[in-house]
Design an enzyme around this catalytic site. Structure first.
Site, PDB file in Angstrom:
ATOM      1  N   SER A  94      19.225  -1.985 -24.632  1.00  0.00           N
ATOM      2  CA  SER A  94      19.093  -2.666 -23.733  1.00  0.00           C
ATOM      3  C   SER A  94      20.286  -2.440 -22.571  1.00  0.00           C
ATOM      4  O   SER A  94      19.633  -2.406 -21.384  1.00  0.00           O
ATOM      5  CB  SER A  94      19.418  -4.478 -24.269  1.00  0.00           C
ATOM      6  OG  SER A  94      18.400  -4.607 -25.023  1.00  0.00           O
ATOM      7  N   LYS A 126      28.256 -13.301 -22.703  1.00  0.00           N
ATOM      8  CA  LYS A 126      27.685 -11.667 -22.844  1.00  0.00           C
ATOM      9  C   LYS A 126      26.538 -11.680 -21.423  1.00  0.00           C
ATOM     10  O   LYS A 126      26.837 -10.668 -20.559  1.00  0.00           O
ATOM     11  CB  LYS A 126      26.724 -11.280 -23.194  1.00  0.00           C
ATOM     12  CG  LYS A 126      27.211 -10.736 -24.716  1.00  0.00           C
ATOM     13  CD  LYS A 126      26.477  -9.916 -25.036  1.00  0.00           C
ATOM     14  CE  LYS A 126      27.135  -9.677 -26.849  1.00  0.00           C
ATOM     15  NZ  LYS A 126      25.492  -8.692 -27.539  1.00  0.00           N
ATOM     16  N   HIS A 150      13.905  -1.556 -30.331  1.00  0.00           N
ATOM     17  CA  HIS A 150      14.198  -3.307 -31.023  1.00  0.00           C
ATOM     18  C   HIS A 150      12.395  -3.794 -31.645  1.00  0.00           C
ATOM     19  O   HIS A 150      11.946  -3.194 -33.426  1.00  0.00           O
ATOM     20  CB  HIS A 150      14.181  -3.922 -29.952  1.00  0.00           C
ATOM     21  CG  HIS A 150      15.391  -4.323 -29.633  1.00  0.00           C
ATOM     22  ND1 HIS A 150      15.776  -4.751 -28.489  1.00  0.00           N
ATOM     23  CD2 HIS A 150      16.321  -4.436 -30.103  1.00  0.00           C
ATOM     24  CE1 HIS A 150      17.084  -4.745 -28.331  1.00  0.00           C
ATOM     25  NE2 HIS A 150      17.234  -4.396 -29.151  1.00  0.00           N
ATOM     26  N   ARG A 155      21.326   3.086 -34.668  1.00  0.00           N
ATOM     27  CA  ARG A 155      21.343   3.904 -34.042  1.00  0.00           C
ATOM     28  C   ARG A 155      22.299   5.046 -34.382  1.00  0.00           C
ATOM     29  O   ARG A 155      22.103   5.880 -34.483  1.00  0.00           O
ATOM     30  CB  ARG A 155      21.830   3.634 -32.185  1.00  0.00           C
ATOM     31  CG  ARG A 155      20.454   3.113 -32.159  1.00  0.00           C
ATOM     32  CD  ARG A 155      21.217   2.274 -30.684  1.00  0.00           C
ATOM     33  NE  ARG A 155      21.203   0.913 -31.080  1.00  0.00           N
ATOM     34  CZ  ARG A 155      21.697   0.352 -30.022  1.00  0.00           C
ATOM     35  NH1 ARG A 155      21.462   0.350 -28.939  1.00  0.00           N
ATOM     36  NH2 ARG A 155      22.771  -0.595 -30.327  1.00  0.00           N
TER      37      ARG A 155
HETATM   38  P1  ADP Z   1      23.766  -7.544 -30.199  1.00  0.00           P
HETATM   39  O1  ADP Z   1      24.041  -8.226 -28.759  1.00  0.00           O
HETATM   40  O2  ADP Z   1      23.417  -8.585 -31.798  1.00  0.00           O
HETATM   41  O3  ADP Z   1      24.005  -6.458 -31.002  1.00  0.00           O
HETATM   42  P2  ADP Z   1      20.625  -6.300 -29.196  1.00  0.00           P
HETATM   43  O4  ADP Z   1      19.788  -6.440 -28.555  1.00  0.00           O
HETATM   44  O5  ADP Z   1      21.742  -5.554 -28.356  1.00  0.00           O
HETATM   45  O6  ADP Z   1      21.659  -7.939 -30.344  1.00  0.00           O
HETATM   46  O7  ADP Z   1      20.528  -5.039 -30.790  1.00  0.00           O
HETATM   47  C1  ADP Z   1      20.271  -5.835 -31.775  1.00  0.00           C
HETATM   48  C2  ADP Z   1      19.823  -5.436 -33.013  1.00  0.00           C
HETATM   49  O8  ADP Z   1      19.068  -4.182 -32.531  1.00  0.00           O
HETATM   50  C3  ADP Z   1      21.363  -4.426 -33.594  1.00  0.00           C
HETATM   51  O9  ADP Z   1      21.957  -4.327 -34.538  1.00  0.00           O
HETATM   52  C4  ADP Z   1      20.991  -3.615 -32.205  1.00  0.00           C
HETATM   53  O10 ADP Z   1      21.495  -2.228 -33.433  1.00  0.00           O
HETATM   54  C5  ADP Z   1      19.304  -2.772 -32.557  1.00  0.00           C
HETATM   55  N1  ADP Z   1      19.242  -2.217 -32.071  1.00  0.00           N
HETATM   56  C6  ADP Z   1      19.038  -2.070 -30.577  1.00  0.00           C
HETATM   57  N2  ADP Z   1      18.540  -1.108 -30.346  1.00  0.00           N
HETATM   58  C7  ADP Z   1      18.069  -0.181 -30.972  1.00  0.00           C
HETATM   59  C8  ADP Z   1      17.088   1.559 -31.163  1.00  0.00           C
HETATM   60  N3  ADP Z   1      17.193   1.712 -30.066  1.00  0.00           N
HETATM   61  N4  ADP Z   1      16.835   1.316 -31.997  1.00  0.00           N
HETATM   62  C9  ADP Z   1      17.196   0.576 -33.035  1.00  0.00           C
HETATM   63  N5  ADP Z   1      17.671  -0.292 -33.459  1.00  0.00           N
HETATM   64  C10 ADP Z   1      17.784  -0.305 -32.060  1.00  0.00           C
END
Ligand code: ADP
Length: 159
Positions: A129, A42, A18, A91
């Site tokens: 996460s 969630k 992130h 990803r």
């Molecule tokens: P959500 O619940 O909205 O999916 P996340 O916190 O899981 O929220 O992810 C937020 C954004 O960050 C999403 O677009 C996700 O694809 C992206 N993301 C999560 N992990 C990574 C990573 N390791 N590298 C790049 N983007 C990521």
């Protein structure tokens, strides 16, 4: 180029993947709002306040990044924040379907909203996460995947 973009997510918790996307987006836009969703549905491990606090700390050195909590529809908050650009990280193919669906729904709600995808850096394509939460809750070492501030928060949360 649009001035303000929003990088929304649950960030439960914010990972190095992130952080990488947020920093790269901050290089592309003059102002980046990292929007942290309540995501009560969630059942997040960290409260909204904790997630916001962690994101603020780990991104404190980037002057054009601002971290804000939000509840309800992203589109409604975007309007309030005066932005119509959504940044999301991609990803793998597994992200693609959901992300395109989300982008389409946001456009249906407000046709001004554009979603910009930033490809994950190679070294973070496996990182999520939920994987980090799994490692931490099973007493594993997460220090390669998250900022030290987040690693300490895990230690306190899971004590
Ligand atoms: P959500 O619940 O909205 O999916 P996340 O916190 O899981 O929220 O992810 C937020 C954004 O960050 C999403 O677009 C996700 O694809 C992206 N993301 C999560 N992990 C990574 C990573 N390791 N590298 C790049 N983007 C990521």
């Amino acid at each position: 180029m649009k001035l303000t973009a929003v990088y929304p997510g649950t960030f439960d918790p914010i990972t190095n993947g992130h952080i990488d996307i947020a920093r790269r987006a901050a290089d592309m836009f003059s102002h980046l709002i990292v929007g942290i969703a309540g995501s009560e549905r969630k059942g997040p491990l960290f409260s909204l306040e904790q997630r916001v606090e962690m994101a603020k700390e780990v991104l404190a050195d980037v002057p054009n990044i601002e971290v804000r909590p939000f509840k309800g529809l992203l589109a409604t908050n975007m309007k309030e924040w005066g932005s119509d650009v959504i940044v999301r990280g991609l990803r793998a193919i597994s992200d693609f379907e959901y992300e395109v669906q989300l982008a389409e729904v946001n456009k249906q709600i407000d046709h001004n909203l554009e979603t910009v995808f930033i490809a994950a850096s190679n070294k973070y394509t496996f990182l999520s996460s939920s994987i980090v939460r799994d490692i931490a809750t099973n007493d594993g070492d997460v220090s390669d995947f998250v900022h030290p501030v987040v690693a300490s928060a895990f230690a306190r949360q899971l004590r």
